[in-house]
Write a protein that holds these residues in place. Sequence first.
Motif, mmCIF file in Angstrom:
data_model
loop_
_atom_site.group_PDB
_atom_site.id
_atom_site.type_symbol
_atom_site.label_atom_id
_atom_site.label_comp_id
_atom_site.label_asym_id
_atom_site.label_seq_id
_atom_site.Cartn_x
_atom_site.Cartn_y
_atom_site.Cartn_z
ATOM 1 N N ASN A 1 -1.407 5.319 9.847
ATOM 2 C CA ASN A 1 -2.721 5.789 9.401
ATOM 3 C C ASN A 1 -2.624 6.801 8.269
ATOM 4 N N TYR A 2 -1.581 7.613 8.253
ATOM 5 C CA TYR A 2 -1.402 8.588 7.173
ATOM 6 C C TYR A 2 -1.209 7.873 5.835
ATOM 7 N N ILE A 3 -0.307 6.907 5.814
ATOM 8 C CA ILE A 3 -0.087 6.139 4.581
ATOM 9 C C ILE A 3 -1.279 5.225 4.311
ATOM 10 N N GLY A 4 -1.884 4.713 5.384
ATOM 11 C CA GLY A 4 -3.058 3.862 5.231
ATOM 12 C C GLY A 4 -4.233 4.598 4.611
ATOM 13 N N GLN A 5 -4.347 5.894 4.883
ATOM 14 C CA GLN A 5 -5.405 6.691 4.267
ATOM 15 C C GLN A 5 -5.312 6.631 2.745
ATOM 16 N N THR A 6 -4.103 6.796 2.230
ATOM 17 C CA THR A 6 -3.906 6.749 0.774
ATOM 18 C C THR A 6 -4.316 5.401 0.212
ATOM 19 N N ALA A 7 -3.869 4.332 0.873
ATOM 20 C CA ALA A 7 -4.196 2.986 0.398
ATOM 21 C C ALA A 7 -5.701 2.750 0.394
ATOM 22 N N ILE B 1 -8.137 5.030 0.355
ATOM 23 C CA ILE B 1 -8.805 5.902 -0.615
ATOM 24 C C ILE B 1 -8.727 5.303 -2.007
ATOM 25 N N LEU B 2 -7.540 4.855 -2.380
ATOM 26 C CA LEU B 2 -7.366 4.262 -3.708
ATOM 27 C C LEU B 2 -8.163 2.963 -3.831
ATOM 28 N N HIS C 1 5.581 6.233 -0.950
ATOM 29 C CA HIS C 1 4.251 6.826 -0.863
ATOM 30 C C HIS C 1 3.988 7.778 -2.032
ATOM 31 N N PHE C 2 5.048 8.454 -2.487
ATOM 32 C CA PHE C 2 4.921 9.431 -3.570
ATOM 33 C C PHE C 2 4.426 8.785 -4.866
ATOM 34 N N ILE C 3 4.734 7.518 -5.047
ATOM 35 C CA ILE C 3 4.287 6.806 -6.250
ATOM 36 C C ILE C 3 2.762 6.824 -6.351
ATOM 37 N N PHE C 4 2.123 6.742 -5.206
ATOM 38 C CA PHE C 4 0.655 6.687 -5.167
ATOM 39 C C PHE C 4 0.021 8.039 -4.809
ATOM 40 N N GLN C 5 0.759 8.857 -4.073
ATOM 41 C CA GLN C 5 0.237 10.143 -3.615
ATOM 42 C C GLN C 5 1.286 11.227 -3.895
ATOM 43 N N PRO C 6 1.246 11.855 -5.079
ATOM 44 C CA PRO C 6 2.247 12.864 -5.448
ATOM 45 C C PRO C 6 2.304 14.057 -4.496
ATOM 46 N N GLY C 7 1.231 14.295 -3.766
ATOM 47 C CA GLY C 7 1.220 15.417 -2.835
ATOM 48 C C GLY C 7 1.612 15.030 -1.424
ATOM 49 N N GLU C 8 2.262 13.885 -1.259
ATOM 50 C CA GLU C 8 2.561 13.392 0.085
ATOM 51 C C GLU C 8 3.581 14.290 0.791
ATOM 52 N N ALA C 9 3.623 14.198 2.132
ATOM 53 C CA ALA C 9 4.397 15.147 2.941
ATOM 54 C C ALA C 9 5.665 14.571 3.557
#
Length: 356
Positions: A270-276, A278-279, A103-111
Motif C-alpha cells: 500500500n505504501y508503494i501503491g499510494q505513489t502509483a 497518486i501519479l 520507488h525513488f525513481i517516482f518518489q524522491p522522498g521515499e523512505a
Amino acid sequence: MEKGVVNKRIDALDYIRGFALLGIILVNILALLHIKIPDPNTLDASYQRFLYLFVEGRFYSIFSFLFGVGFYIFITRALANGNNGYILFLRRLVVLFTLGLVHFIFQPGEALTVYAVCGLLTLPFYKVNKHINLAISLILLIVFGLAGAKLALTLPLILLGLAAGQYQAFENLSQKTKQIATFTAIMLGLSLIGLYVQYQSVPSSPFSNMIIMNEDGTLDQAGEFLKIGVGVGPIVSAFYVGLLLLLLQSRAVQLLLSPLKYYGRMALTNYIGQTALILLAGNLIQSTGNLSYIQTLYICLAIVGLQMILSIVWLRLFRMGPLELIWRMITYWKNVPLKPKTKQAEQKNRKTQEAL
C-alpha cells in the motif's frame, strides 16, 4: 516457546501501520503532484497549517518506529524457529533497499532506502541491553529534534522501536491498560506544550515546505515553524500511538477500525501503491501543479478508500500482499504459498505433528 506462539501476529501493530499510512499519503501527495503554495486567508491555507501541525513528520515517525519493532520481532522469531535471523534480516534489507531504489525513481522522498540503511546501522544493537538502547535512542531523538534534522531522526526512531520490542511493549496489551493510559496522558501533556510552542511560530502567510534561511543566516518564520515541528513530531506521534492503543482495548473499536488492520497488513504494497495511484490520478486529472491543497485531500481519501477495499478483499483470498510475498520469498529464498491453509489442512497438519 512453541512455534505457534512465536509466529503469532500482533494485530495492534497492523492497526498502527494502517494508521500511519493514512497520514503519510496526505503529505507525500504534495510533492508528487507539485502542489502550489496556497493563497492567503483561504481554506487551503488553513489546511496547510493543519498538515504541518498535526500530520507532517508525525506519521513518518510512527512508520519508522514500527520498522524498529518489526526488526526486533523478525530476528527474534527467526532465531526461535531455528533460522539464522541475522542473515535473513540482511537479505530482507537488500530486498527493501532494491524496492526503495525503484520507488525513488517516482518518489524522491521515499523512505524504504533510508530504512534499509538505518536497519543495517542498528543491527549491532540487537544484542545490546534494552535500557542502553532506550537511553541512546531518546538522547539522539532530543539532539536531532532540537537540530531540526528530520531525516536523521529515522535512526533513533528505529532504535527506539527495537528497544520497545526488547521491552515487549506490544505483548499482552490487554493487561497494560493502566500503563498505556499513563503514557498517553503524559504524551498528551507534552504534545500540547510542543504544539503550543510551534503554533506561536505559525507563518502569517502560506509557506514552502522547505526550511529556508534569511540573508543574515537566521531562520525565516516558516523555517522556524518547520524546525520546531520536527522536534515536536515524535512526541505527537507517541500520543497518537498511545491513544490508538487505548481505543483498541474496546472490541467495538477494533471492529470499527478493522479496515486499518487489513490496510496495515499490506503496508509495503500500500505504501508503494499510494505513489502509483497518486501519479495515476495526476495524469488522469491532468492538473499536476494546479491542484489545491484541499483537492489533494479528496484524492487521498479516494485512494485510501480504494486501497482499503482491495486490501480486505485480497487478504480474504490470500495470506499476504503481493509485495510482501516477493519480500518474503527472496528473504527466505524459497517458495511461499500465497493461498491460506484451509481449516481441514491445518487440523491434519496439527494431528501429524502430535503423532510425531
